[in-house]
Write a protein that holds these residues in place. Sequence first.
Motif, PDB file in Angstrom:
ATOM      1  N   GLU A 107       0.844  -1.193   0.000  1.00 29.77           N
ATOM      2  CA  GLU A 107       0.000   0.000   0.000  1.00 29.77           C
ATOM      3  C   GLU A 107       0.881   1.244   0.000  1.00 29.77           C
ATOM      4  OE1 GLU A 107      -3.066   0.142   2.878  1.00 29.77           O
ATOM      5  OE2 GLU A 107      -3.818  -1.888   2.464  1.00 29.77           O
ATOM      6  N   PRO A 109       0.611   5.674  -0.503  1.00 27.12           N
ATOM      7  CA  PRO A 109      -0.257   6.849  -0.665  1.00 27.12           C
ATOM      8  C   PRO A 109      -0.180   7.401  -2.085  1.00 27.12           C
ATOM      9  CG  PRO A 109       1.055   7.011   1.343  1.00 27.12           C
ATOM     10  CD  PRO A 109       1.604   5.856   0.571  1.00 27.12           C
ATOM     11  N   ARG A 171      -4.241   6.724  -8.450  1.00 26.19           N
ATOM     12  CA  ARG A 171      -5.247   5.704  -8.155  1.00 26.19           C
ATOM     13  C   ARG A 171      -5.428   4.738  -9.330  1.00 26.19           C
ATOM     14  NH1 ARG A 171      -9.798   9.846  -6.713  1.00 26.19           N
ATOM     15  NH2 ARG A 171      -7.928  10.837  -5.873  1.00 26.19           N
ATOM     16  N   GLN A 198      -3.300   4.313  -1.947  1.00 29.37           N
ATOM     17  CA  GLN A 198      -4.198   4.823  -0.917  1.00 29.37           C
ATOM     18  C   GLN A 198      -4.758   6.192  -1.303  1.00 29.37           C
ATOM     19  OE1 GLN A 198      -1.544   4.776   2.440  1.00 29.37           O
ATOM     20  NE2 GLN A 198      -2.109   2.702   3.023  1.00 29.37           N
ATOM     21  N   PRO A 200      -7.816   8.901   0.108  1.00 28.18           N
ATOM     22  CA  PRO A 200      -8.823   9.167   1.149  1.00 28.18           C
ATOM     23  C   PRO A 200     -10.208   9.309   0.544  1.00 28.18           C
ATOM     24  CG  PRO A 200      -7.532  11.136   0.700  1.00 28.18           C
ATOM     25  CD  PRO A 200      -6.882  10.027  -0.058  1.00 28.18           C
ATOM     26  N   ASN A 285     -11.657   5.093   5.479  1.00 25.89           N
ATOM     27  CA  ASN A 285     -10.830   3.942   5.083  1.00 25.89           C
ATOM     28  C   ASN A 285      -9.429   4.007   5.693  1.00 25.89           C
ATOM     29  OD1 ASN A 285      -9.708   6.029   3.632  1.00 25.89           O
ATOM     30  ND2 ASN A 285      -9.605   4.911   1.689  1.00 25.89           N
ATOM     31  N   ASN A 286      -9.278   4.724   6.806  1.00 25.13           N
ATOM     32  CA  ASN A 286      -7.993   4.867   7.510  1.00 25.13           C
ATOM     33  C   ASN A 286      -6.952   5.615   6.682  1.00 25.13           C
ATOM     34  OD1 ASN A 286      -8.940   3.407   9.781  1.00 25.13           O
ATOM     35  ND2 ASN A 286      -8.450   1.465   8.773  1.00 25.13           N
ATOM     36  N   VAL A 287      -7.382   6.269   5.617  1.00 27.15           N
ATOM     37  CA  VAL A 287      -6.496   7.129   4.831  1.00 27.15           C
ATOM     38  C   VAL A 287      -7.108   8.531   4.862  1.00 27.15           C
ATOM     39  CG1 VAL A 287      -5.414   7.559   2.601  1.00 27.15           C
ATOM     40  CG2 VAL A 287      -5.868   5.209   3.331  1.00 27.15           C
ATOM     41  N   GLY A 288      -6.425   9.462   5.482  1.00 31.84           N
ATOM     42  CA  GLY A 288      -7.014  10.783   5.637  1.00 31.84           C
ATOM     43  C   GLY A 288      -8.103  10.761   6.693  1.00 31.84           C
TER      44      GLY A 288
END
Length: 365
Positions: A107, A109, A171, A198, A200, A285-288
């Motif tokens: 994973e 960012p 993405r 990843q 957000p 989703n634990n991103v941002g």
Amino acid sequence: MRRLGCFPLVPPRALAVEERKNNNSKKKALKILVKAATGEGSCPRARACRGGACLGAQGRAIWRAGCCETPAAEAAVSWPVSRETQGGPDVGAGSLAGAQITSETKEVPENQPADIPCSAFRSQSSNPRIEWKFQKGSSLVLFYYGGQLTEPYKTRVRFSPTVIHFATVTRADTGKYICEVVGDNSQIAKSEVNLIVQVPPSKPVAHVPTSATIGSKALLRCTETDASPPPTFQWYKNSMLMPADPKTSLTFKNSSYSLDSTTGVLTFEPVSSFDTGDYYCEASNNVGSPQRSEAIHMEASEVNVGGIVAAVVVLLMVLALVAFGVWFAYTRGFFSSDTTSKKVIYSQPSHRSEGEFKQTSSFLV
């Protein structure tokens, strides 16, 4: 412990003798195998036993999918078999070691650099052939082939035998990266990396009915399209978090609903008077940071029987007035089509002498 593998293919002359003893279908398959033994056609020696797919049976072997990749020969051809221990030398130049596959998930960012390792590469190979493929859904494209990167990766990726380096990832780069290495003695190794870029979540959209009838079923949906990995959803009523099971909360114990955090669907069945309120959803989703939708009011109400009866009465009165108007117009002759016309004939007076009276004109009605 030793495991079976593939011996060199039967010489063409021996196959020619066996060919005369078989039926027509087997003759065709053996001709293909002759080409394989001589390095001709679509089945070179280096691919004759790809993946170690030949299985022994009393000193002979049956043709299996993957050997030479020739469907016509899959059920008809056989040859002598044996195998060396894993990692040992192959017996015959025409065989390949069983493909070794490793897999991992990575994973990164969005808009950051990323390194995708090729675990299948071994430095002891003198002149390996390396291929990279990119798989996303049902789509599979060549990434690195013939010693060079393909479009559009030439300007975005730096290649080395052990890793490919992205300057930045987006993405759209989310997917599976497959590295295949064909080394010495045609041994094949493969490694796979599932890359998750990843992203957000963006602001979700809540689909909430403005009214719901008590006793019926109401469906509330929350949608978000940008997050990677996909988000999970939570619902709020009047700014209070709704638990997955309403019976575990004193606030929501009088409601009957089910909540799917993966799809974001909130289902009331049946709707009760306690379900009136302002609803909004949250995606994370634990991103941002988590993102929330706009709040929408839902009103739970009984079926308005009095209103329905009043509407029916008004409709009947309107129909009665229309019928009376038609009857009245008919009795007054407004719908009669009989009409009379009169024709007037006039004749000009003729010349007559003085003193003489005579009727010279008339009207005919």
